[in-house]
Scaffold this motif. Structure first.
Motif, PDB file in Angstrom:
ATOM      1  N   GLY B 176       0.817  -1.219   0.000  1.00 36.79           N
ATOM      2  CA  GLY B 176       0.000   0.000   0.000  1.00 36.79           C
ATOM      3  C   GLY B 176       0.844   1.259   0.000  1.00 36.79           C
ATOM      4  N   THR B 177       1.846   1.310   0.892  1.00 34.53           N
ATOM      5  CA  THR B 177       2.612   2.548   0.996  1.00 34.53           C
ATOM      6  C   THR B 177       3.631   2.696  -0.134  1.00 34.53           C
ATOM      7  N   ASN B 178       3.964   1.577  -0.811  1.00 38.87           N
ATOM      8  CA  ASN B 178       4.858   1.711  -1.964  1.00 38.87           C
ATOM      9  C   ASN B 178       4.246   2.597  -3.047  1.00 38.87           C
ATOM     10  N   MET B 179       2.904   2.640  -3.062  1.00 37.77           N
ATOM     11  CA  MET B 179       2.238   3.513  -4.022  1.00 37.77           C
ATOM     12  C   MET B 179       2.672   4.960  -3.829  1.00 37.77           C
ATOM     13  N   GLU B 189       9.898   8.071  -6.849  1.00 36.84           N
ATOM     14  CA  GLU B 189       9.750   7.391  -8.135  1.00 36.84           C
ATOM     15  C   GLU B 189       8.637   8.000  -8.972  1.00 36.84           C
ATOM     16  N   GLY B 190       7.995   9.036  -8.452  1.00 33.73           N
ATOM     17  CA  GLY B 190       6.872   9.639  -9.163  1.00 33.73           C
ATOM     18  C   GLY B 190       7.348  10.616 -10.220  1.00 33.73           C
ATOM     19  N   PRO B 191       6.429  10.977 -11.141  1.00 34.57           N
ATOM     20  CA  PRO B 191       6.783  11.949 -12.169  1.00 34.57           C
ATOM     21  C   PRO B 191       7.338  13.227 -11.534  1.00 34.57           C
ATOM     22  N   PHE B 192       8.478  13.677 -11.996  1.00 34.42           N
ATOM     23  CA  PHE B 192       9.129  14.919 -11.576  1.00 34.42           C
ATOM     24  C   PHE B 192       9.595  14.904 -10.119  1.00 34.42           C
ATOM     25  N   GLY B 193       9.485  13.746  -9.439  1.00 38.17           N
ATOM     26  CA  GLY B 193       9.946  13.665  -8.062  1.00 38.17           C
ATOM     27  C   GLY B 193      11.432  13.975  -7.954  1.00 38.17           C
ATOM     28  N   ASP B 194      12.228  13.412  -8.889  1.00 41.83           N
ATOM     29  CA  ASP B 194      13.681  13.652  -8.826  1.00 41.83           C
ATOM     30  C   ASP B 194      14.004  15.119  -9.101  1.00 41.83           C
ATOM     31  N   LYS B 195      13.144  15.790  -9.877  1.00 36.12           N
ATOM     32  CA  LYS B 195      13.380  17.210 -10.160  1.00 36.12           C
ATOM     33  C   LYS B 195      13.286  18.033  -8.871  1.00 36.12           C
ATOM     34  N   LEU B 196      12.452  17.562  -7.942  1.00 35.33           N
ATOM     35  CA  LEU B 196      12.318  18.266  -6.661  1.00 35.33           C
ATOM     36  C   LEU B 196      13.312  17.743  -5.634  1.00 35.33           C
ATOM     37  N   GLY B 197      14.195  16.849  -6.055  1.00 34.43           N
ATOM     38  CA  GLY B 197      15.199  16.322  -5.134  1.00 34.43           C
ATOM     39  C   GLY B 197      14.670  15.246  -4.202  1.00 34.43           C
ATOM     40  N   MET B 198      13.639  14.527  -4.632  1.00 41.15           N
ATOM     41  CA  MET B 198      13.097  13.480  -3.771  1.00 41.15           C
ATOM     42  C   MET B 198      13.984  12.230  -3.819  1.00 41.15           C
ATOM     43  N   THR B 199      14.237  11.660  -2.647  1.00 39.92           N
ATOM     44  CA  THR B 199      14.961  10.396  -2.536  1.00 39.92           C
ATOM     45  C   THR B 199      14.145   9.512  -1.594  1.00 39.92           C
ATOM     46  N   PRO B 200      14.517   8.232  -1.460  1.00 35.44           N
ATOM     47  CA  PRO B 200      13.786   7.378  -0.501  1.00 35.44           C
ATOM     48  C   PRO B 200      13.865   7.906   0.931  1.00 35.44           C
ATOM     49  N   TYR B 201      14.736   8.884   1.175  1.00 34.37           N
ATOM     50  CA  TYR B 201      14.949   9.337   2.550  1.00 34.37           C
ATOM     51  C   TYR B 201      14.323  10.688   2.852  1.00 34.37           C
ATOM     52  N   ASN B 202      13.588  11.253   1.899  1.00 35.30           N
ATOM     53  CA  ASN B 202      12.941  12.520   2.218  1.00 35.30           C
ATOM     54  C   ASN B 202      11.592  12.683   1.531  1.00 35.30           C
ATOM     55  N   ASP B 203      11.080  11.629   0.876  1.00 32.89           N
ATOM     56  CA  ASP B 203       9.843  11.836   0.120  1.00 32.89           C
ATOM     57  C   ASP B 203       8.616  11.584   0.995  1.00 32.89           C
ATOM     58  N   ARG B 205       6.606   9.109   1.184  1.00 30.81           N
ATOM     59  CA  ARG B 205       6.532   7.789   1.799  1.00 30.81           C
ATOM     60  C   ARG B 205       7.358   7.774   3.083  1.00 30.81           C
ATOM     61  N   PHE B 206       8.500   8.441   3.044  1.00 23.22           N
ATOM     62  CA  PHE B 206       9.341   8.537   4.241  1.00 23.22           C
ATOM     63  C   PHE B 206       8.574   9.241   5.363  1.00 23.22           C
ATOM     64  N   ALA B 207       7.822  10.280   4.992  1.00 24.11           N
ATOM     65  CA  ALA B 207       7.046  11.004   6.005  1.00 24.11           C
ATOM     66  C   ALA B 207       5.944  10.127   6.590  1.00 24.11           C
ATOM     67  N   MET B 208       5.327   9.287   5.741  1.00 22.09           N
ATOM     68  CA  MET B 208       4.265   8.414   6.245  1.00 22.09           C
ATOM     69  C   MET B 208       4.831   7.352   7.184  1.00 22.09           C
ATOM     70  N   LEU B 209       5.972   6.770   6.785  1.00 19.68           N
ATOM     71  CA  LEU B 209       6.501   5.627   7.529  1.00 19.68           C
ATOM     72  C   LEU B 209       7.476   6.031   8.630  1.00 19.68           C
ATOM     73  N   VAL B 214       9.121  -0.151   6.166  1.00 14.28           N
ATOM     74  CA  VAL B 214       8.079  -0.372   7.164  1.00 14.28           C
ATOM     75  C   VAL B 214       8.761  -1.015   8.369  1.00 14.28           C
ATOM     76  N   ALA B 215       9.071  -0.201   9.375  1.00  7.44           N
ATOM     77  CA  ALA B 215       9.805  -0.712  10.536  1.00  7.44           C
ATOM     78  C   ALA B 215       9.216  -0.106  11.818  1.00  7.44           C
ATOM     79  N   GLY B 216      10.029   0.005  12.854  1.00  8.95           N
ATOM     80  CA  GLY B 216       9.540   0.433  14.162  1.00  8.95           C
ATOM     81  C   GLY B 216       8.801   1.763  14.147  1.00  8.95           C
ATOM     82  N   ASN B 217       9.366   2.757  13.457  1.00 12.35           N
ATOM     83  CA  ASN B 217       8.696   4.056  13.415  1.00 12.35           C
ATOM     84  C   ASN B 217       7.340   3.977  12.728  1.00 12.35           C
ATOM     85  N   ALA B 218       7.285   3.172  11.661  1.00  9.31           N
ATOM     86  CA  ALA B 218       6.017   3.016  10.953  1.00  9.31           C
ATOM     87  C   ALA B 218       4.970   2.391  11.872  1.00  9.31           C
ATOM     88  N   LEU B 219       5.411   1.431  12.690  1.00  6.32           N
ATOM     89  CA  LEU B 219       4.497   0.774  13.629  1.00  6.32           C
ATOM     90  C   LEU B 219       3.929   1.796  14.602  1.00  6.32           C
TER      91      LEU B 219
END
Lengths: 302, 255
Positions: B176-179, B189-203, B205-209, B214-219
């Motif tokens: 679900g959250t991979n979406m 991984e979304g359109p123009f995400g890289d243009k805004l400097g999105m990485t797996p560590y600041n996008d 999804r990172f804010a949701m989890l 999906v680890a301790g913080n997500a829980l």
């Protein structure tokens, strides 16, 4: 077939079977009520006479205490008993401890999102997982402001609002409920399609080559600049192709429907409808013509 | 001993009368007072159209949805007594509930099945309201509130899915959250995400989890959304929803 029984009787899938039965039942019920009303109206009865047909001789309004309160109490007891029996008969599933290194095949979202996951077959995640859910929520909220037909408020009827009901039923029954059921019962390992009588074979491979729209119909490489423009044209023309043909008809422009709706409402309605219809169209293109993407760009694909 | 005299003594006492504002004789006046002078009953009007009682008209799905919300609040609160939203304990707590806590399995079952049932009943409620055209003026805004409640119901169920910390919940929430990765502009991984400097560590999804996995913080985040934030938001919208039903003229009826 044996495995299909296992799948539908899986504790977490039982609610989906119940939902399917309830959706069928309530669709039948609302159609029965609507047809009854429509028949009474055709016989020349007024709206109120048609709705209150069975209540002649009763007072139109009743006291909440005790009538409604008693009913609420009985329903609450009934639901509690039902939940108790369900909870005694079936245990909530609990699998092994979460392990990021062991991916189940298939990996499925919660059942009520499986319609969206099913759309991942046909669309990239930014459409199926982000854009469409938002369009669905906004589109649902927009319904009262788009459907300004004053008839059919507070009673079941088909004849007085055929357009609104057919669009809603198509969206709810086919694009939502049916997709949830497909995602749950027909999608096995690798998200491949399995008929009920087929075994969910994890080693199954389906040889399928999907090619992009411009390659398929124009023989143009979809990654080339020409392919880009063909794809853009196809996507950009889809919306006017759905939205504008009725506007070209003078009889439509003069119709009471359009006069009441006005141009702004009409365009909002038609663009939402075009988005909704694009979903089955893309599915048909993919399933029968093996079209992968309509429009390929360096940033996203449609 | 004179029962009637005693009854009269009790029911005319200051204590009794401070709680019970009216007598319980069954007459039209007390039928009205029973609704008007009780906080919970006064959600109702005093009188409703007769067909508001017909199950074939209302399907009772709105009421069932609300009742299931109450069941979920009660069973959920009880479950919270036995549950720690940390990776080290969560899964073991579910096992503890299933094998050691008296009626723990029943409690957990009721919470899960009521949750699934609520998702279904809220869909069917929307179905009924559409089929009777009850979103038409003056009830447009209440339909909008209803759509929000439907969305919130699914989010409540979704956040609860992770809490068992088993393979089922973990992968369902991962899928679900991979979406969210694919969100235009805000996902890496979304359109123009890289243009805004999105990485797996600041996008997004990172804010949701609260992390890239999906680890301790997500829980913990799922737990707080599930047990505190979303129920409060839902309670506010339910209040608006019910209040507007009354203000918009009660159950929809042909004019």
């Amino acid at each position: 077939m044996h495995q299909f029984w296992e799948i539908i009787s899986k504790a977490d899938n039982v609610p989906i079977v119940i939902m399917l039965v309830l959706v069928c039942f309530f669709t039948w019920l609302s159609f029965r009520e609507a047809l009854k009303y429509d028949r009474a109206r055709a016989e020349g009865k007024t709206v109120k006479q048609a709705v209150y047909a069975e209540e002649a001789g009763f007072p139109e309004r009743v006291a909440v205490w005790p009538h409604l309160v008693r009913q609420e109490f009985l329903v609450a007891i009934g639901v509690t008993i039902f939940l108790m029996l369900w909870s005694i008969a079936l245990d909530a599933p609990l699998e092994e401890l979460a392990n990021p290194n062991v991916t189940p095949n298939p990996s499925k979202a919660p059942w009520y999102f499986l319609g969206l996951q099913e759309l991942l077959v046909y669309f990239d995640p930014w459409i199926a997982g982000v854009m469409l859910p938002n369009v669905i929520v906004v589109g649902l909220m927009a319904i009262p402001y788009i459907d300004i037909n004053p008839k059919g408020s507070g009673y079941y009827t088909l004849r007085e609002r055929p357009l609104a009901i057919s669009i809603f039923l198509f969206g709810f029954l086919f694009l939502w409920v049916l997709m949830v059921c497909i995602g749950t019962f027909a999608r096995g390992p690798g998200w491949l399609w399995f008929w009920p009588w087929q075994h969910w074979d994890v080693h199954r491979v389906v040889a399928e080559t999907n090619i992009d729209f411009s390659d398929k119909f124009f023989g143009v490489d979809s990654a080339s600049p020409m392919g880009f423009w063909i794809g853009l044209a196809a996507v950009a023309l889809w919306f006017p192709a759905v939205m504008f043909p009725p506007l070209l008809l003078p009889s439509f422009r003069r119709s009471e429907f359009f006069q009441r709706l006005g141009i702004v409402r009409y365009l909002v309605f038609a663009s939402l409808l075009a988005t909704m219809l694009a979903t089955p169209v893309k599915m048909i293109l993919r399933i029968f013509l093996h079209v992968k993407y309509i429009w390929v760009t360096e940033w996203f694909n449609v | 001993m004179d029962v009637d005299a005693l009854k009269k003594e009790v029911t005319t006492s200051q204590l009794w009368r401070s709680v019970m504002r009216h007598d319980l004789e069954d007459n039209p006046r007390t039928r009205v007072l029973k609704v008007m002078s009780n906080l919970f009953m006064h959600l109702h009007p005093v009188r409703i159209p007769r067909f508001g009682l017909y199950l074939k008209h209302t399907w009772c799905m709105g009421g069932i949805t609300f009742f299931l919300f109450l069941v979920l609040t009660v069973t959920g609160t009880l479950l919270m007594f036995y549950y720690h939203p940390v990776k080290e304990a969560a899964y073991a707590d579910i096992k503890y509930l299933e094998f050691d806590v008296p009626f723990g399995m029943l409690l957990r079952n009721m919470h899960r099945w009521a949750a699934h049932a609520m998702v279904i009943s809220v869909w069917l409620h929307m179905y009924r309201v559409f089929m009777t055209g009850s979103y038409k003026p003056p009830r447009e805004f209440n339909w909008v509130v209803g759509v929000l409640l439907l969305t919130l119901t699914m989010l409540l169920s979704f956040t609860g899915y992770l809490l068992t910390d088993d393979q089922l919940g973990f992968w369902a929430v991962t899928v679900g959250t991979n979406m969210a990765r694919a969100t235009p502009l805000l996902g890496h991984e979304g359109p123009f995400g890289d243009k805004l400097g999105m990485t797996p560590y600041n996008d997004i999804r990172f804010a949701m989890l609260g992390g890239s996995q999906v680890a301790g913080n997500a829980l913990l985040r799922a737990y707080i959304w599930h047990c505190i934030a979303l129920p409060l938001i839902v309670a506010v919208f339910i209040s608006i929803h019910f209040w507007r039903v009354r203000k918009d003229g009660g159950i929809s009826a042909p004019q």
